[in-house]
Design a protein around this motif. Sequence first.
Motif, short mmCIF file in Angstrom:
data_model
loop_
_atom_site.label_atom_id
_atom_site.label_comp_id
_atom_site.label_asym_id
_atom_site.label_seq_id
_atom_site.Cartn_x
_atom_site.Cartn_y
_atom_site.Cartn_z
N VAL A 9 0.85 -1.19 0.00
CA VAL A 9 0.00 0.00 0.00
C VAL A 9 0.89 1.24 0.00
CG1 VAL A 9 -1.80 1.26 1.23
CG2 VAL A 9 -1.81 -1.26 1.21
N ASP A 10 0.72 2.06 -1.05
CA ASP A 10 1.47 3.31 -1.11
C ASP A 10 0.50 4.48 -0.91
OD1 ASP A 10 0.12 3.61 -3.52
OD2 ASP A 10 1.90 3.37 -4.76
N GLU A 11 1.01 5.68 -0.87
CA GLU A 11 0.19 6.86 -0.60
C GLU A 11 -0.91 7.06 -1.64
OE1 GLU A 11 0.73 11.70 -0.19
OE2 GLU A 11 2.48 10.41 0.02
N ASP A 12 -0.58 6.86 -2.91
CA ASP A 12 -1.57 7.05 -3.97
C ASP A 12 -2.67 6.01 -3.93
OD1 ASP A 12 -0.23 9.30 -5.09
OD2 ASP A 12 1.13 7.96 -6.16
N GLY A 13 -2.32 4.77 -3.61
CA GLY A 13 -3.29 3.68 -3.62
C GLY A 13 -4.01 3.45 -2.31
N ALA A 14 -3.58 4.09 -1.23
CA ALA A 14 -4.18 3.85 0.09
C ALA A 14 -5.70 3.98 0.10
CB ALA A 14 -3.54 4.76 1.14
N PRO A 15 -6.28 5.00 -0.56
CA PRO A 15 -7.75 5.08 -0.54
C PRO A 15 -8.43 3.85 -1.17
CG PRO A 15 -6.83 7.19 -1.17
CD PRO A 15 -5.69 6.20 -1.17
N PHE A 16 -7.84 3.27 -2.21
CA PHE A 16 -8.42 2.07 -2.82
C PHE A 16 -8.60 0.99 -1.76
CE2 PHE A 16 -7.95 -2.14 -4.68
CZ PHE A 16 -8.92 -2.12 -5.68
N TRP A 17 -7.55 0.76 -0.96
CA TRP A 17 -7.57 -0.28 0.06
C TRP A 17 -8.49 0.09 1.21
CZ3 TRP A 17 -6.04 -4.41 -2.10
CH2 TRP A 17 -5.07 -4.35 -3.10
#
Length: 146
Positions: A9-17
């Motif tokens: 989980v990176d900063e850009d993808g965190a909302p997806f998770w």
Amino acid sequence: MDALLLPVVDEDGAPFWEYAARGELRVQACAAPDCGRLRFPPRPCCPHCQSFDSEWRALSGRGRIWSYVLPHPPLLPAYAAQAPYNAVVVELADAPEIRLVGNVVTGPDAPLNSVDPDRLRIGAAVKAVFCPVSPEATLVRWLLER
């Protein structure tokens, strides 16, 4: 599940998770007024208009199998006990330009090998379900629709 791969989980993808953990399939979209295009994987800048404004749009969670494979032999030892299992690429019904990778299973917590490989077909309709695999990650998996 302990030895299976988990997403990074990176900063850009965190909302997806974060949305997946709530049972929602959301995809990043450009928030520029004259663009609005969806994008996946998430990234800081729109590849179409170069805007840094974004939002997360809810999708239906429905799609079609675009491609699939049955790994033989499994590449990682942790997956050997679940072979034969499937890995699918799903084209989203309400965003066909976006494809997500996952597994077709019989239920959110079912093993990766819970669907008979003979039931898989390119174009088969699927629906997203969500499987918590760690405190930080809930995976999107797919159920065959009847």
